[in-house]
Design a protein around this motif. Structure first.
Motif, PDB file in Angstrom:
ATOM      1  N   GLY A   1       0.815  -1.213   0.000  1.00  0.00           N
ATOM      2  CA  GLY A   1       0.000   0.000   0.000  1.00  0.00           C
ATOM      3  C   GLY A   1       0.847   1.260   0.000  1.00  0.00           C
ATOM      4  O   GLY A   1       0.508   2.249  -0.659  1.00  0.00           O
TER       5      GLY A   1
ATOM      6  N   ASP B   1      -5.887  -6.796  -0.972  1.00  0.00           N
ATOM      7  CA  ASP B   1      -6.672  -5.560  -1.077  1.00  0.00           C
ATOM      8  C   ASP B   1      -5.861  -4.461  -1.764  1.00  0.00           C
ATOM      9  O   ASP B   1      -6.403  -3.697  -2.557  1.00  0.00           O
ATOM     10  CB  ASP B   1      -7.096  -5.113   0.327  1.00  0.00           C
ATOM     11  N   GLN B   2      -4.580  -4.397  -1.466  1.00  0.00           N
ATOM     12  CA  GLN B   2      -3.738  -3.359  -2.080  1.00  0.00           C
ATOM     13  C   GLN B   2      -3.489  -3.665  -3.553  1.00  0.00           C
ATOM     14  O   GLN B   2      -3.566  -2.790  -4.405  1.00  0.00           O
ATOM     15  CB  GLN B   2      -2.396  -3.239  -1.332  1.00  0.00           C
TER      16      GLN B   2
ATOM     17  N   ASN C   1      -7.330  -4.167  -5.245  1.00  0.00           N
ATOM     18  CA  ASN C   1      -8.396  -3.173  -5.057  1.00  0.00           C
ATOM     19  C   ASN C   1      -7.873  -1.749  -5.123  1.00  0.00           C
ATOM     20  O   ASN C   1      -8.602  -0.851  -5.537  1.00  0.00           O
ATOM     21  CB  ASN C   1      -9.087  -3.410  -3.709  1.00  0.00           C
ATOM     22  N   ASN C   2      -6.643  -1.520  -4.704  1.00  0.00           N
ATOM     23  CA  ASN C   2      -6.114  -0.160  -4.765  1.00  0.00           C
ATOM     24  C   ASN C   2      -5.320   0.099  -6.040  1.00  0.00           C
ATOM     25  O   ASN C   2      -5.645   1.002  -6.803  1.00  0.00           O
ATOM     26  CB  ASN C   2      -5.257   0.164  -3.531  1.00  0.00           C
TER      27      ASN C   2
ATOM     28  N   ILE D   1      -7.309   2.908  -8.813  1.00  0.00           N
ATOM     29  CA  ILE D   1      -7.092   4.342  -8.618  1.00  0.00           C
ATOM     30  C   ILE D   1      -7.295   5.114  -9.919  1.00  0.00           C
ATOM     31  O   ILE D   1      -7.899   6.186  -9.936  1.00  0.00           O
ATOM     32  CB  ILE D   1      -5.699   4.575  -8.000  1.00  0.00           C
TER      33      ILE D   1
ATOM     34  N   PRO E   1      -9.409  -6.301 -13.562  1.00  0.00           N
ATOM     35  CA  PRO E   1      -9.095  -5.329 -14.609  1.00  0.00           C
ATOM     36  C   PRO E   1      -8.099  -4.281 -14.131  1.00  0.00           C
ATOM     37  O   PRO E   1      -8.109  -3.897 -12.964  1.00  0.00           O
ATOM     38  CB  PRO E   1     -10.452  -4.677 -14.902  1.00  0.00           C
ATOM     39  N   GLY E   2      -7.237  -3.858 -15.047  1.00  0.00           N
ATOM     40  CA  GLY E   2      -6.283  -2.798 -14.703  1.00  0.00           C
ATOM     41  C   GLY E   2      -4.900  -3.289 -14.353  1.00  0.00           C
ATOM     42  O   GLY E   2      -3.956  -2.503 -14.300  1.00  0.00           O
ATOM     43  N   LEU E   3      -4.758  -4.590 -14.096  1.00  0.00           N
ATOM     44  CA  LEU E   3      -3.431  -5.139 -13.803  1.00  0.00           C
ATOM     45  C   LEU E   3      -2.838  -5.730 -15.076  1.00  0.00           C
ATOM     46  O   LEU E   3      -3.547  -6.382 -15.837  1.00  0.00           O
ATOM     47  CB  LEU E   3      -3.517  -6.245 -12.748  1.00  0.00           C
TER      48      LEU E   3
END
Lengths: 332, 344
Positions: free
Chosen positions: A67, A94-95, A98-99, A103, A143-145
């Motif tokens: 994080g 979570d980091q 989800n983070n 973002i 998504p996004g990774l």
């Protein structure tokens, strides 16, 4: 250009050193990456060369330092976060899930999160159930990774360097069992800046009778299996190393399958919703008529990996299992 | 500051608190009219914490909070229009309609997000402070959380590292006494939340979160100390939320009497009385201010209603981005000294 034979481990070390040298916003953080030189010695010598500001030992607190990396990345630093193994990334889920990837969307594009999470992933040897997770299928669902899995020293170096320069969160899933393997790699900086683009698979063995789609630990096993069936069954097998799970190089995959008409997916993860599930869907969806046989998969078994060596061997993918899958798919 | 500027700064504190209150009342009304969806967590009752603490910072100090984020964003300078448009899910919203009520981001005001997983943003807050320390800036990060967040693992990990590395961050626990519907005393073994800081070798203090001046002065003082000597602080702001945890919460875990008792400490009525007593404001001034703010809140609804929905391609555009040189991260403060190395 004069290629050198270096190990996968040295290749990663060179990539880190070159990127730390190139950009002062890059830092490496993780457990025992500095004073101890890394649990697997990937960061050997980096503390000495770049100092404690750039190479940072973190407490055993994956969620915390993953994080911290995300927060630092939001404002322009380029963190490289080492997980001692990606099995430990699960406590930072979570980091990472989800983070880091959210973002960008949640802020309507105001903030990016250019962070690299890297470390060994997938089955190693006799570490038991908790340390053997192949996490690519978990993260591929987010998504996004971006997700890359190098299987050669050259790919390890080139993909890691590209990851550091990417403006998105990237997971570099390394293969512990390949750290000591050697392969040809271009000379280091400043002579050569080795960058391998994401989303480009590599045809590591050309063939006409069947395609093995593979990545990571099962890539060398697939080459071995291809050599076996060439010798014993006179089969000419093509091996495609995906290198990048997300984005996926569908063009190369489909072109190979359209040529050979038979497919074995050899993957290091588990069968249910694994990488092969997606590959199988994509192939039948795009080129259903090209298939001459059902697609076969070789995966870890859907069990917790046992400690006992013989049992472990029984549940992990092996060259023998890949050979059997090839023969089955070719009707032999 | 001359006396007129001081007077204006005092009145602005009241104005900002009232703006949050009226904005949220309007949002609540729109929610009840089913014009907005999802969750809506209201900050009503806690306004002095956001307004006072923001007033104690410099504008380029970072601010990050949890999902009850409208107050912090507005206090930091976000306009009501973009705030209301965001909960209407419109392209003109502060996060282009992609974030929603719980995910307000405002880069121009260094508001680094509302974050909706309890405790999940606390490591991010430590990371922002880490970046300042790494770059040798004297920026301070304000990382807010509710009292429910102090019991989750990421809280511990982030505060541990912040304490270990002396990161320039103020962790502000807005103790509104309920973690969702569970009283703080039912989830925390320590009697006092402020005592958590000791475990991380952190300077710790309690702040009256209903008194906007006290909040401002405390934060200004602590920021000054951190800029001279980087280190984290742990502050418990004692406050109270009047509304439920979210709109679906009837608040059966507390009595009407308890709520009414706390409303007597209302940060707005309290501070309004102080300003009137000090001769800085008249009852007429207040009425004029309230009328003006209510008009702004009403206008924000109109603005949101008339705004366009985000285009469908926007969501794909912001899933991954092309790496390019046109994107400029938040720049390092100009006065940054390279001689402030990161110690660990």
């Amino acid at each position: 250009m004069q290629m050198r034979e270096i190990t996968y481990r040295q290749a990663l070390n060179e990539a880190l050193a070159e990127e730390l040298e190139r950009d002062e916003n890059v830092f490496l953080m993780g457990e025992e990456v500095a004073q101890y030189n890394g649990a697997y010695k990937i960061s050997q010598g980096l503390l000495e060369r770049f100092g404690p500001k750039r190479v940072i030992d973190a407490p055993i607190a994956e969620s915390g330092f993953a994080g911290i990396g995300c927060g630092a990345a939001m404002v322009g630093l380029r963190p490289i976060i080492e997980f001692m193994t990606f099995s430990f990334s699960l406590v930072a889920f979570d980091q990472v899930a989800n983070n880091a990837p959210n973002i960008l969307t949640m802020s309507g594009g105001q903030f990016r999160c250019p962070i690299v999470f890297r470390g060994p992933n997938g089955p190693a040897h006799q570490l038991g159930a908790t340390h053997m997770h192949a996490t690519e299928c978990l993260y591929a669902n987010i998504p996004g990774l971006k997700i890359v899995v190098p299987a050669t020293p050259r790919d390890a170096k080139g993909l890691l360097k590209s990851a550091v320069r990417d403006d998105n969160p990237v997971l570099v899933l390394e293969v512990e069992m390949l750290y000591a393997t050697k392969g040809p790699v271009e000379p280091p900086m400043p002579e050569h800046d080795l960058l391998i683009p994401f989303g480009k698979a590599s045809v590591v063995r050309e063939g006409t009778d069947l395609t093995i789609l593979t990545y990571g630990r099962t890539m060398p096993m697939s080459l071995q299996a291809a050599a076996t069936v060439a010798k014993e069954n006179n089969l000419n097998v093509e091996v495609v190393d995906l290198r990048s799970i997300k984005p996926l190089d569908l063009d190369t995959i489909l072109a190979s399958v359209a040529k050979t008409h038979r497919v074995v997916v050899a993957e290091q993860d588990r069968p249910v919703c694994g990488i092969g599930s997606e590959l199988t869907f994509q192939i039948q969806h795009h080129i259903f008529d090209e298939l001459d046989a059902p697609i076969a998969r070789v995966t870890m078994e859907d069990v917790a990996v046992p400690y006992a060596e013989k049992l472990e061997h029984a549940v992990l993918p092996t060259p023998e299992k890949i050979v059997a899958a090839i023969r089955r798919t070719c009707g032999i | 500051m001359d006396s007129e500027a001081t007077k204006q700064a005092e009145i602005k504190l009241l104005y900002d608190m009232l703006a949050i209150r009226r904005f949220e009342e309007k949002a609540q009304q729109q929610y009840q009219m089913q014009k907005i969806g999802g969750f809506l967590h209201l900050y009503i009752g806690q306004e002095a914490v956001a307004v006072g603490s923001v007033a104690g910072t410099k504008h380029d100090d970072y601010l990050i909070t949890a999902y009850r984020d409208h107050g912090h964003a507005l206090a930091r300078g976000m306009g009501m229009n973009e705030a209301m448009a965001e909960i209407f899910g419109k392209a003109t919203g502060c996060s282009k309609g992609l974030g929603g009520s719980m995910h307000y981001f405002d880069r121009k005001n260094n508001m680094m997000g509302g974050h909706a997983i309890v405790g999940g943003h606390i490591p991010l807050g430590a990371g922002l402070a880490f970046a300042s320390r790494y770059r040798g800036e004297d920026r301070v990060t304000l990382c807010y959380m509710g009292d429910g967040a102090i019991n989750i693992g990421s809280f511990h990990e982030a505060l541990n590292m912040a304490g270990l590395w002396k990161l320039p961050v103020i962790f502000i626990c807005e103790n509104n006494q309920f973690a969702m519907g569970t009283a703080a005393t039912r989830s925390n073994p320590l009697k006092e939340i402020v005592d958590r800081g000791a475990g991380y070798n952190m300077q710790s203090l309690i702040m009256d979160g209903m008194d906007v001046r006290k909040v401002r002065d405390t934060i200004a003082d602590v920021c000054g100390k951190i800029r001279k000597d980087p280190q984290p602080y742990w502050i418990e702001a004692r406050t109270y939320r009047y509304r439920g945890h979210s709109m679906s919460d009837p608040g059966t875990y507390r009595t009407k009497e308890e709520l009414e008792k706390h409303k007597k400490d209302d940060p707005i009525t309290q501070f309004k009385a102080v300003l009137i007593k000090e001769g800085l404001l008249s009852e007429e001034d207040f009425k004029r201010m309230d009328t003006e703010i209510k008009a702004l809140a009403a206008a924000s609804v109109k603005f949101a209603e008339e705004s366009d929905e985000p285009a469908e391609e926007e969501v794909f555009r912001y899933t991954t981005v092309e790496t390019d040189t046109s994107y400029k991260p938040i720049p390092t403060r100009p006065e940054t000294s390279k001689e402030n190395p990161f110690h660990c």
